[in-house]
Enzyme design. Structure first.
Site, PDB file in Angstrom:
ATOM      1  N   ASP A 141      25.624  50.479  34.641  1.00  0.00           N
ATOM      2  CA  ASP A 141      24.893  51.708  34.347  1.00  0.00           C
ATOM      3  C   ASP A 141      23.585  51.789  35.126  1.00  0.00           C
ATOM      4  O   ASP A 141      23.177  52.876  35.555  1.00  0.00           O
ATOM      5  CB  ASP A 141      24.635  51.827  32.849  1.00  0.00           C
ATOM      6  CG  ASP A 141      25.896  52.103  32.043  1.00  0.00           C
ATOM      7  OD1 ASP A 141      26.955  52.400  32.645  1.00  0.00           O
ATOM      8  OD2 ASP A 141      25.820  52.015  30.802  1.00  0.00           O
ATOM      9  N   HIS A 181      30.383  39.311  47.283  1.00  0.00           N
ATOM     10  CA  HIS A 181      30.721  38.021  46.670  1.00  0.00           C
ATOM     11  C   HIS A 181      31.024  37.017  47.772  1.00  0.00           C
ATOM     12  O   HIS A 181      31.786  37.330  48.691  1.00  0.00           O
ATOM     13  CB  HIS A 181      31.923  38.149  45.731  1.00  0.00           C
ATOM     14  CG  HIS A 181      31.671  39.103  44.621  1.00  0.00           C
ATOM     15  ND1 HIS A 181      30.927  38.754  43.518  1.00  0.00           N
ATOM     16  CD2 HIS A 181      32.021  40.404  44.465  1.00  0.00           C
ATOM     17  CE1 HIS A 181      30.840  39.797  42.712  1.00  0.00           C
ATOM     18  NE2 HIS A 181      31.477  40.813  43.266  1.00  0.00           N
ATOM     19  N   LEU A 182      30.446  35.840  47.685  1.00  0.00           N
ATOM     20  CA  LEU A 182      30.686  34.797  48.676  1.00  0.00           C
ATOM     21  C   LEU A 182      32.157  34.371  48.678  1.00  0.00           C
ATOM     22  O   LEU A 182      32.759  34.217  49.731  1.00  0.00           O
ATOM     23  CB  LEU A 182      29.794  33.588  48.399  1.00  0.00           C
ATOM     24  CG  LEU A 182      28.285  33.827  48.554  1.00  0.00           C
ATOM     25  CD1 LEU A 182      27.498  32.708  47.893  1.00  0.00           C
ATOM     26  CD2 LEU A 182      27.925  33.978  50.013  1.00  0.00           C
ATOM     27  N   SER A 183      32.705  34.167  47.492  1.00  0.00           N
ATOM     28  CA  SER A 183      34.103  33.759  47.373  1.00  0.00           C
ATOM     29  C   SER A 183      34.978  35.002  47.198  1.00  0.00           C
ATOM     30  O   SER A 183      34.485  36.090  46.903  1.00  0.00           O
ATOM     31  CB  SER A 183      34.289  32.810  46.191  1.00  0.00           C
ATOM     32  OG  SER A 183      34.062  33.495  44.967  1.00  0.00           O
ATOM     33  N   ASN A 208      24.813  40.816  44.917  1.00  0.00           N
ATOM     34  CA  ASN A 208      25.794  39.837  44.470  1.00  0.00           C
ATOM     35  C   ASN A 208      25.469  39.597  43.004  1.00  0.00           C
ATOM     36  O   ASN A 208      24.561  38.836  42.686  1.00  0.00           O
ATOM     37  CB  ASN A 208      25.699  38.542  45.278  1.00  0.00           C
ATOM     38  CG  ASN A 208      26.752  37.536  44.872  1.00  0.00           C
ATOM     39  OD1 ASN A 208      27.303  37.607  43.771  1.00  0.00           O
ATOM     40  ND2 ASN A 208      27.028  36.587  45.749  1.00  0.00           N
ATOM     41  N   TYR A 236      31.530  27.880  47.085  1.00  0.00           N
ATOM     42  CA  TYR A 236      30.414  28.715  47.525  1.00  0.00           C
ATOM     43  C   TYR A 236      29.737  28.230  48.809  1.00  0.00           C
ATOM     44  O   TYR A 236      28.854  28.908  49.319  1.00  0.00           O
ATOM     45  CB  TYR A 236      29.373  28.812  46.405  1.00  0.00           C
ATOM     46  CG  TYR A 236      29.949  29.405  45.142  1.00  0.00           C
ATOM     47  CD1 TYR A 236      30.312  30.746  45.079  1.00  0.00           C
ATOM     48  CD2 TYR A 236      30.157  28.619  44.016  1.00  0.00           C
ATOM     49  CE1 TYR A 236      30.857  31.293  43.932  1.00  0.00           C
ATOM     50  CE2 TYR A 236      30.703  29.153  42.860  1.00  0.00           C
ATOM     51  CZ  TYR A 236      31.044  30.496  42.824  1.00  0.00           C
ATOM     52  OH  TYR A 236      31.586  31.027  41.687  1.00  0.00           O
ATOM     53  N   ARG A 263      37.697  36.732  36.868  1.00  0.00           N
ATOM     54  CA  ARG A 263      36.827  36.985  38.017  1.00  0.00           C
ATOM     55  C   ARG A 263      37.333  38.135  38.885  1.00  0.00           C
ATOM     56  O   ARG A 263      36.610  38.636  39.741  1.00  0.00           O
ATOM     57  CB  ARG A 263      36.680  35.740  38.879  1.00  0.00           C
ATOM     58  CG  ARG A 263      35.894  34.644  38.210  1.00  0.00           C
ATOM     59  CD  ARG A 263      35.522  33.571  39.201  1.00  0.00           C
ATOM     60  NE  ARG A 263      35.122  32.362  38.531  1.00  0.00           N
ATOM     61  CZ  ARG A 263      33.902  32.116  38.076  1.00  0.00           C
ATOM     62  NH1 ARG A 263      32.954  33.011  38.230  1.00  0.00           N
ATOM     63  NH2 ARG A 263      33.632  30.974  37.476  1.00  0.00           N
TER      64      ARG A 263
END
Length: 142
Positions: A86, A99-101, A73, A22, A110
């Site tokens: 929802d 998403h950072l990664s 995120n 991260y 994931r």
């Protein structure tokens, strides 16, 4: 243009938690980077982070009529939270998932996003630049 920048569980530990994945920037560093970037000029950005699914849902719902879009995120909520999915759908705001990664290059669990189909875009693996790309995308939509 008013945008929410929402970060989910464990993102408060950025800079400490698995920096090899991260990065070394803290969440405050990331937020400052976003706020000071030229893409933010003239925008009203509201930053929020919570480790609690319900708090994130409440925050989205409480702002649904006062903002133009969301950059989110969802952290670990990405992979299992139908409730968050929802809420995003129900708020009817253009939302970009960030998403950072690169979640598509990580563990199999994931690679699943419960929120992707209710977001207008998913940006993954671009680090903090992903937030900038998300804002640019929302600005083009406006």
């Amino acid at each position: 243009m008013k945008l929410l920048i929402v970060n989910g569980p464990n993102l408060n530990l950025l800079g400490e938690r698995e920096p090899e994945i991260y990065g070394h920037d803290t969440l405050n560093d990331v937020n400052a980077f976003i706020a000071s970037h030229k893409v933010a000029n003239g925008l009203d950005l509201k930053f929020f982070q919570s480790n609690h699914e319900g708090a994130i849902i409440d925050y989205l719902q409480s702002h649904r009529k006062s903002v133009d879009g969301v950059v989110i995120n969802p952290g670990g909520l990405t992979h299992y939270s139908i409730a968050l999915r929802d809420a995003i759908a129900g708020c009817q705001l253009p939302t970009v998932e960030v998403h950072l990664s690169d979640i598509h290059a990580r563990e199999k669990f994931r690679q699943i996003s419960m929120v992707q189909d209710v977001c207008v875009q998913q940006i993954s693996g671009q680090g903090k630049e992903g937030y900038i790309q998300a804002i640019e995308f929302l600005k083009k939509m406006a």
